[in-house]
Design a protein around this motif. Sequence first.
Motif, PDB file in Angstrom:
ATOM      1  N   GLU A  68     -39.774 -22.974  27.584  1.00  0.00           N
ATOM      2  CA  GLU A  68     -40.265 -22.114  26.277  1.00  0.00           C
ATOM      3  C   GLU A  68     -41.203 -21.241  27.268  1.00  0.00           C
ATOM      4  N   GLN A  69     -41.139 -20.010  26.841  1.00  0.00           N
ATOM      5  CA  GLN A  69     -42.219 -18.948  27.259  1.00  0.00           C
ATOM      6  C   GLN A  69     -43.083 -18.366  26.156  1.00  0.00           C
ATOM      7  N   LEU A 100     -46.777 -17.727  30.226  1.00  0.00           N
ATOM      8  CA  LEU A 100     -46.867 -18.966  30.600  1.00  0.00           C
ATOM      9  C   LEU A 100     -45.673 -19.571  30.142  1.00  0.00           C
ATOM     10  N   ARG A 101     -44.827 -20.282  31.356  1.00  0.00           N
ATOM     11  CA  ARG A 101     -43.412 -21.216  31.058  1.00  0.00           C
ATOM     12  C   ARG A 101     -43.747 -22.166  31.086  1.00  0.00           C
ATOM     13  N   LEU A 102     -43.108 -23.257  30.114  1.00  0.00           N
ATOM     14  CA  LEU A 102     -43.300 -24.772  30.102  1.00  0.00           C
ATOM     15  C   LEU A 102     -42.015 -25.094  29.962  1.00  0.00           C
ATOM     16  N   PHE A 104     -32.884 -19.635  21.984  1.00  0.00           N
ATOM     17  CA  PHE A 104     -33.550 -18.995  20.769  1.00  0.00           C
ATOM     18  C   PHE A 104     -34.281 -17.897  21.526  1.00  0.00           C
ATOM     19  N   ASP A 105     -35.146 -17.222  20.577  1.00  0.00           N
ATOM     20  CA  ASP A 105     -36.150 -16.079  20.958  1.00  0.00           C
ATOM     21  C   ASP A 105     -36.619 -16.461  22.415  1.00  0.00           C
ATOM     22  N   SER A 106     -37.603 -17.345  22.322  1.00  0.00           N
ATOM     23  CA  SER A 106     -38.309 -17.617  23.537  1.00  0.00           C
ATOM     24  C   SER A 106     -38.097 -18.907  24.244  1.00  0.00           C
ATOM     25  N   THR A 107     -37.069 -19.794  23.598  1.00  0.00           N
ATOM     26  CA  THR A 107     -36.849 -21.209  23.919  1.00  0.00           C
ATOM     27  C   THR A 107     -35.301 -21.345  24.272  1.00  0.00           C
TER      28      THR A 107
END
Length: 372
Positions: free
Chosen positions: A55-56, A42-44, A233-236
Amino acid sequence: MKLSIERAALLKALAHVQSVVERRNTIPILSNVLLEAKGGKLRLTATDMDLTIVEQVPAEVATAGAITAPAHTLYDIVRKLPDGSEVGLNAEGGDGQMVLSAGRSTFTLSTLPKEDFPAGGAAELPTVFAMQSKDLRDLIDRTRFAISTEETRYYLNGIYLHDTKVGEVALLRAVATDGHRLARFEMALPEGGAGMPGVIVPRKAVAEVRKLLDESEGPVEVALSDTRIRFSFDSTVLTSKLIDGTFPDYERVIPQGNDKILGVDGKGFREAVDRVSTISTEKSRAVKLALAKGQLTLSASSPENGTAVEEIEVDYGGGALEIGFNSRYLIEIAQQVTGDKMEFAMADAASPTVVRDSADPAALYVIMPMRV
């Protein structure tokens, strides 16, 4: 779109993205977060048109798709769900609504089509380098307290980042000032940073990056051009416009010849200033420093509250000097000092004073005196 996701993962992602969304929006779509589900993720995405955050998070996607939902409402709902809940999101109805279900709770939210959401074009960012989270945290923490909040001088509403050389050493330098005090912090220039444009990172972007750094321990990739900056960042990924203005020539306000040197215990000094300033008027917050050999007398007075005086032992061998400062500025600088000792280099009661941290030569502060 139909998916299920752990509450903890969804809450963490929503906490990051919803803080970018302004509470009052004249454009309805900017109050929403874009939710895109596909391939087990889910990608927001949220934006205020200047700042965009993506963010994922892992999710069990039953039907791929995308929709936008009210960011703050969605965050508040998920925040109040029980720990450990499995959250279902279903927008398959095609009726402009999304159903959120968790346990026995069901919420139906109004949505807007994903086509209305501003498209974030991938801008060309030629300068790319990596920094450790700790280094970026230091860079922000040591300078951001001096960012101006005065909107008329918009070019001071951020941290100025640029590369410079001292001798043969290449440095990345961060500077912030509001005209009353200045904070400068520097570190070795990361690989890839040479030749970067000098940029002013806006106050809101600085605050959002700092929040993300609290949860990050690994390296952060920084990419920038002269109009945009991106922190990955990692997922952001957070992308921000830069302030379009010229930062003043701050080197000119850093005095070089101040010869009255005061050495003082940082924690003791901060606490003494805090105590004495209780008396000072809310508007001026003025505290007077009277220096004599080996001794500093702090004092404050106001017509309503009376007077306060405190003496502390210091390392000082210069001539007698009386100088006044805004107590809040002194305390905020003292809070940045990591070592035991602070060093003040003064000239006279009307000239800027330089403050250094004995344990950290990378940090330098300048504070303007005030009449007391």
